[in-house]
Design a protein around this motif. Structure first.
Motif, mmCIF file in Angstrom:
data_model
loop_
_atom_site.group_PDB
_atom_site.id
_atom_site.type_symbol
_atom_site.label_atom_id
_atom_site.label_comp_id
_atom_site.label_asym_id
_atom_site.label_seq_id
_atom_site.Cartn_x
_atom_site.Cartn_y
_atom_site.Cartn_z
ATOM 1 N N GLU A 238 0.827 -1.197 0.000
ATOM 2 C CA GLU A 238 0.000 0.000 0.000
ATOM 3 C C GLU A 238 0.866 1.253 0.000
ATOM 4 O O GLU A 238 0.566 2.242 -0.669
ATOM 5 C CB GLU A 238 -0.935 -0.010 1.211
ATOM 6 C CG GLU A 238 -2.056 -1.042 1.119
ATOM 7 C CD GLU A 238 -2.905 -1.087 2.372
ATOM 8 O OE1 GLU A 238 -2.482 -0.489 3.385
ATOM 9 O OE2 GLU A 238 -3.977 -1.707 2.323
ATOM 10 N N ASN A 241 2.214 1.653 -3.461
ATOM 11 C CA ASN A 241 1.171 2.155 -4.355
ATOM 12 C C ASN A 241 0.911 3.643 -4.117
ATOM 13 O O ASN A 241 0.686 4.401 -5.065
ATOM 14 C CB ASN A 241 -0.118 1.361 -4.149
ATOM 15 C CG ASN A 241 -0.005 -0.053 -4.674
ATOM 16 O OD1 ASN A 241 0.800 -0.333 -5.553
ATOM 17 N ND2 ASN A 241 -0.800 -0.958 -4.136
ATOM 18 N N GLU A 242 0.940 4.036 -2.834
ATOM 19 C CA GLU A 242 0.715 5.444 -2.513
ATOM 20 C C GLU A 242 1.825 6.319 -3.105
ATOM 21 O O GLU A 242 1.565 7.395 -3.645
ATOM 22 C CB GLU A 242 0.644 5.625 -0.994
ATOM 23 C CG GLU A 242 0.314 7.050 -0.564
ATOM 24 C CD GLU A 242 0.158 7.170 0.939
ATOM 25 O OE1 GLU A 242 0.070 8.308 1.435
ATOM 26 O OE2 GLU A 242 0.107 6.120 1.612
#
Length: 291
Positions: A238, A241-242
């Motif tokens: 995550e 992805n951020e």
């Protein structure tokens, strides 16, 4: 011994950590579903290929026939449209040191795919979303097992089963969870004697027993710890992805600024061309006024 393929994209973590398969008994509208009906046909000792994230990373041994059971609470919001009553099949899961991507071997697999209820798309080798539990023909199973290293060979030929860490453990490169679970030499010796004593058992019993014995210490504990490991991995993904989203946003903003700069340059150039014309017009105007 039969072979099965289960698509676990939504619930793989819950099913593998807790040792089972679960499906509704029918579609949400009450209609018949062959992939749910297959839950009633599995038998103890059957082999299950676990498929999620486009790969096979776990192989399961069916422990009992299906029983009626409510939708597991650990599913949470997964399958929110599923019926709450379904079939539950206890399964002993084993992690494969080699992750198999079936799409990479679709040319080998295509001739072995079943004509009906295939778990894979014939053209691409990608998994079919509508599939939960599908029967795997023996020839298809042989191709899959041939690409699953020593663990696959052990299933193909239980008489040659070898109880080594390379065959049964989660690999250090993939999981790095087994450093504290090595058997001592005495424990290995005792295990070898037990396996020799089982030489009169059937191939299926020999395979199931060897897996169960050799993975009792080294596999069960990591499976319990998978939740913590995957939670950490998911958090890392995550974050990546951020950062990628932030980088994409920054890239687009730079492109916008460059375009705006180009427009301003064009406007400034246009103004530079107009100013001499205005100056000439004003001079002519003042000449006429003053004259």
């Amino acid at each position: 011994m039969n072979f099965w393929w289960v698509n676990q994209n939504q619930t793989w973590q819950q099913e593998i950590e807790n040792g089972y398969l679960w499906s509704p008994k029918s579609k949400s509208n009450g209609a018949y579903n062959q992939f749910y009906e297959n839950m009633r046909h599995v038998k103890p000792g059957d082999i299950v290929f676990s498929y999620f994230r486009q790969q096979i990373s776990f192989i399961g041994i069916v422990q009992q026939e299906a029983v009626t059971a409510a939708k597991p609470s650990e599913f949470g919001n997964a399958g929110s449209n599923w019926n709450t009553e379904g079939w539950l099949v206890p399964v002993e899961w084993h992690h494969s040191p080699i992750s198999l991507y079936p799409a990479n071997y679709i040319d080998e697999l295509r001739p072995t795919l079943p004509d009906k209820y295939s778990p894979l798309q014939r053209r691409t080798g990608n998994g079919l979303q509508c599939v939960y539990l599908a029967e795997v023909p023996p020839e298809m199973a042989k191709v899959l097992l041939a690409h699953l290293g020593e663990l696959g060979q052990q299933i193909l030929d239980p008489s040659n089963a070898q109880n080594t860490e390379d065959e049964l453990d989660i690999s250090a490169e993939e999981m790095t969870l087994l450093d504290d679970f090595d058997l001592t030499e005495d424990e290995n010796s005792s295990l070898d004697q037990e396996l020799l004593a089982r030489s009169d058992t059937s191939p299926e019993e020999s395979f199931a027993a060897s897996l169960s014995q050799s993975s009792a210490v080294r596999v069960e504990e990591p499976v319990i710890r998978l939740s913590e490991y995957h939670a950490e991995r998911i958090e890392q993904l995550e974050q990546i992805n951020e950062l990628e989203r932030a980088n994409e946003h920054l890239r687009r903003r730079i492109e916008d600024l460059l375009r705006e700069n180009q427009v301003l340059r064009q406007q400034a150039s246009a103004k530079a061309d107009i100013i001499p014309q205005l100056r000439g017009s004003l001079m002519n105007f003042w000449r006429r006024v003053s004259g």
